[in-house]
Scaffold this motif. Structure first.
Motif, PDB file in Angstrom:
ATOM      1  N   ASN A   1       0.847  -1.190   0.000  1.00  0.00           N
ATOM      2  CA  ASN A   1       0.000   0.000   0.000  1.00  0.00           C
ATOM      3  C   ASN A   1       0.882   1.239   0.000  1.00  0.00           C
ATOM      4  O   ASN A   1       2.102   1.156   0.118  1.00  0.00           O
ATOM      5  CB  ASN A   1      -0.901  -0.006   1.246  1.00  0.00           C
TER       6      ASN A   1
ATOM      7  N   LEU B   1      -1.374   0.581   8.145  1.00  0.00           N
ATOM      8  CA  LEU B   1      -1.255  -0.195   6.914  1.00  0.00           C
ATOM      9  C   LEU B   1      -0.253  -1.332   7.049  1.00  0.00           C
ATOM     10  O   LEU B   1      -0.399  -2.382   6.413  1.00  0.00           O
ATOM     11  CB  LEU B   1      -0.859   0.722   5.757  1.00  0.00           C
TER      12      LEU B   1
ATOM     13  N   ALA C   1      -4.732  -4.268   9.169  1.00  0.00           N
ATOM     14  CA  ALA C   1      -5.014  -3.979   7.756  1.00  0.00           C
ATOM     15  C   ALA C   1      -4.807  -5.229   6.908  1.00  0.00           C
ATOM     16  O   ALA C   1      -4.413  -5.145   5.750  1.00  0.00           O
ATOM     17  CB  ALA C   1      -4.115  -2.855   7.269  1.00  0.00           C
TER      18      ALA C   1
ATOM     19  N   VAL D   1      -6.190  -5.248   3.394  1.00  0.00           N
ATOM     20  CA  VAL D   1      -5.995  -3.991   2.672  1.00  0.00           C
ATOM     21  C   VAL D   1      -4.712  -4.101   1.854  1.00  0.00           C
ATOM     22  O   VAL D   1      -3.625  -4.216   2.416  1.00  0.00           O
ATOM     23  CB  VAL D   1      -5.894  -2.786   3.631  1.00  0.00           C
TER      24      VAL D   1
END
Length: 263
Positions: free
Chosen positions: A194, A239, A244, A247
């Motif tokens: 990310n 993140l 996460a 994600v």
């Protein structure tokens, strides 16, 4: 009745978000930079950190953060140095769970036209540096069952501002593309990728701006203020964390609403 906390002072409540994790963080220069503050937040959240930078300032920062932080000098545009950085992290800590790639050089407007020097300077650090750090992070994470990569992009990667180098904006847009591509290619290896895209942030390098420019940049945000390095670091910590876990492939603008505005 609840009272909303609108303060943007540094968060002082930490919950072991990264307990037991090993992180390589690049761009950990002097105090009050986003990289140095990110390293501090990661330590407070329980991580051990290899703090890397080209400047030499990482030694002082690592010393201030304690024995769980080891400094390493690296030029992320040189593959052999990037490979050595990860080898050092594995040597010291046994593995690498997280890469946070903050390293970059300033992207202020340098002239009406892009010179070859400007292009090479900005793309070598931002774009090639991201390619190399991500590549070697994947290599050391894969044998241990995966990991998390957080690249640092910029709000400039989405839109245009007359004060920002167009070569810088293009290089940061490239980071967004690399982030998404690496997320797709390395998802089967349980590696999440990310990016954080900061808006105007009152880090050390921005503290000397002329007041008129500081005010102009601050007012671009919907919140009408600059961000803090801590606000960038806490998003990176989330993140990178197991919270996460589903994600990946996203670029998160941490910009106070700058990119949400039409003008």
């Amino acid at each position: 009745m609840t009272t909303e906390n609108t303060s943007h002072e540094p968060i002082d409540r930490f919950g072991g978000l990264l307990e037991g994790k090993v992180a390589v963080i690049t761009g950990v220069g002097a105090a009050e930079t986003i990289g140095a503050v990110t390293a501090a937040v990661f330590v407070k959240e329980g991580a051990q950190v290899l703090a890397a930078d080209i400047s030499g300032a990482q030694k002082e920062t690592a010393l201030a953060l304690g024995p769980g932080v080891v400094p390493f000098q690296v030029d992320i545009t040189r593959e052999e140095e990037v490979e050595a950085m990860f080898a050092r992290a594995v040597e010291v800590f046994g593995r690498v769970d997280i890469l946070v790639n903050v390293a970059g050089n300033p992207g202020g407007r340098r002239g009406d036209e892009i010179t070859v020097e400007e292009y090479q300077s900005l793309t070598s650090v931002h774009l090639l540096g991201t390619v190399l750090t991500n590549k070697h992070a994947v290599r050391v994470m894969t044998p241990n069952g995966g990991g998390a990569i957080v690249n640092f992009s910029s709000a400039a990667s989405f839109n245009t501002d007359k004060l920002i180098s167009t070569a810088y904006a293009a290089a940061k847009a490239g980071i967004n593309s690399l982030t998404k591509s690496n997320a797709v290619h390395h998802g089967p290896q349980n590696i999440r990728v990310n990016a954080v895209a900061p808006g105007f942030t009152m880090s050390k390098k921005n503290r000397g701006l002329p007041p008129a420019i500081e005010e102009s940049l601050s007012n671009k945000a919907a919140l009408a203020r600059p961000g803090t390095p801590e606000e960038q670091a806490h998003v990176a910590a989330f993140l990178a964390s197991d919270r996460a876990s589903f994600v990946t492939g996203v670029v998160v603008p941490v910009d106070g609403g700058w990119t949400a505005k039409l003008a």
